[in-house]
Design an enzyme around this catalytic site. Structure first.
Site, PDB file in Angstrom:
ATOM      1  N   ALA A  73       0.845  -1.190   0.000  1.00 29.72           N
ATOM      2  CA  ALA A  73       0.000   0.000   0.000  1.00 29.72           C
ATOM      3  C   ALA A  73       0.883   1.244   0.000  1.00 29.72           C
ATOM      4  O   ALA A  73       1.870   1.315   0.733  1.00 29.72           O
ATOM      5  CB  ALA A  73      -0.906  -0.007   1.228  1.00 29.72           C
ATOM      6  N   GLY A 113       3.933   3.265  -4.388  1.00 28.44           N
ATOM      7  CA  GLY A 113       4.241   3.932  -5.641  1.00 28.44           C
ATOM      8  C   GLY A 113       3.997   3.053  -6.852  1.00 28.44           C
ATOM      9  O   GLY A 113       4.323   3.426  -7.980  1.00 28.44           O
ATOM     10  N   SER A 132       1.173   2.146  -8.427  1.00 27.05           N
ATOM     11  CA  SER A 132       0.238   2.673  -9.431  1.00 27.05           C
ATOM     12  C   SER A 132       0.881   3.770 -10.264  1.00 27.05           C
ATOM     13  O   SER A 132       0.752   3.782 -11.491  1.00 27.05           O
ATOM     14  CB  SER A 132      -1.028   3.208  -8.759  1.00 27.05           C
ATOM     15  OG  SER A 132      -1.750   2.168  -8.163  1.00 27.05           O
ATOM     16  N   ALA A 185     -10.496   0.488 -14.406  1.00 24.21           N
ATOM     17  CA  ALA A 185     -10.656   0.829 -12.992  1.00 24.21           C
ATOM     18  C   ALA A 185     -11.421  -0.291 -12.308  1.00 24.21           C
ATOM     19  O   ALA A 185     -12.616  -0.466 -12.555  1.00 24.21           O
ATOM     20  CB  ALA A 185     -11.381   2.157 -12.850  1.00 24.21           C
ATOM     21  N   HIS A 235      -6.901   8.980  -8.161  1.00 27.70           N
ATOM     22  CA  HIS A 235      -6.376   8.151  -9.258  1.00 27.70           C
ATOM     23  C   HIS A 235      -6.861   8.676 -10.608  1.00 27.70           C
ATOM     24  O   HIS A 235      -6.091   8.761 -11.563  1.00 27.70           O
ATOM     25  CB  HIS A 235      -6.800   6.689  -9.078  1.00 27.70           C
ATOM     26  CG  HIS A 235      -5.888   5.896  -8.214  1.00 27.70           C
ATOM     27  ND1 HIS A 235      -4.906   5.089  -8.710  1.00 27.70           N
ATOM     28  CD2 HIS A 235      -5.808   5.788  -6.868  1.00 27.70           C
ATOM     29  CE1 HIS A 235      -4.248   4.521  -7.728  1.00 27.70           C
ATOM     30  NE2 HIS A 235      -4.788   4.921  -6.589  1.00 27.70           N
ATOM     31  N   ASP A 252      -5.822  -1.381 -12.774  1.00 28.80           N
ATOM     32  CA  ASP A 252      -5.393  -1.042 -11.414  1.00 28.80           C
ATOM     33  C   ASP A 252      -6.601  -1.158 -10.498  1.00 28.80           C
ATOM     34  O   ASP A 252      -7.523  -0.352 -10.604  1.00 28.80           O
ATOM     35  CB  ASP A 252      -4.839   0.386 -11.402  1.00 28.80           C
ATOM     36  CG  ASP A 252      -4.058   0.719 -10.153  1.00 28.80           C
ATOM     37  OD1 ASP A 252      -3.968  -0.139  -9.251  1.00 28.80           O
ATOM     38  OD2 ASP A 252      -3.538   1.838 -10.078  1.00 28.80           O
TER      39      ASP A 252
END
Length: 192
Positions: A16, A19, A21, A41, A59, A93
């Protein structure tokens, strides 16, 4: 500086806020090709959860405006369908959220549904379908997933099941990938 991967299948792993993404997005954004990127998504919507909505917005806001977004969070089978038909590069993602939605869909969190019901078989079918679509994709696909195996063993069965299923999913995706990168503290470490 990342460049668009020559490999067709890329898996980016990390914890978590590692970095992962941002790294995956840069793989496709900094070396644009002729086709626009499709961003899958996988986050399900949780009405009333303002913090979750803010994460999704963050995001969304950092993606290039030229990218097309396809929401797959409410239908786990939609990601495999997208991978089979995509015309250009795809960034999905993340697989952690995909698995959350898949487990929600088949009621895999429920111990009775898991041990005595159809949940195991239904989840296995969704997972197999996703892995087959990823392995057989015709273009560049970058998948992002959390690496949860470094943490403590969860105390409840549903969370242990989730961690174990994600570990198995990540292993299968890594086996099908041409390239695997682990992102730790914003630093990419190439594994494959």
């Amino acid at each position: 500086m990342p460049t668009r991967p020559a490999a067709r299948r890329v898996l980016v792993l990390g914890g978590a806020r590692s970095g992962k993404s941002g790294f995956a997005e840069r793989l496709l954004a900094e070396a644009p090709g002729p086709e626009p990127v499709t961003y899958a998504a996988t986050a399900p919507r949780y009405p009333g959860d303002e913090e979750w909505a803010a994460r999704i917005a963050h995001h969304r806001d950092r993606r290039p405006a030229s990218w097309r977004t396809v929401e797959t969070g409410e239908d786990p089978a939609a990601l495999a369908a997208l991978l089979r038909t995509a015309e250009g590069p795809v960034l999905a993602d993340c697989m952690t959220l995909w698995l959350t939605a898949a487990m929600d869909t088949v009621e895999a969190w429920d111990e009775q549904a898991w041990t005595r019901g159809p949940a195991q078989g239904l989840l296995a079918d969704l997972t197999r379908d996703l892995i087959a679509a990823y392995a057989g994709c015709g273009g560049t696909v970058v998948l992002v997933s959390n690496e949860l195996g470094f943490g403590l063993v969860p105390t409840d069965p549903g969370t242990r099941r989730f961690r174990d299923e994600l570990g198995r999913l990540n292993q299968a995706l890594a086996a099908a990938a041409d390239e695997v990168t682990l992102v730790v503290a914003g630093l990419p470490l190439r594994l494959k």
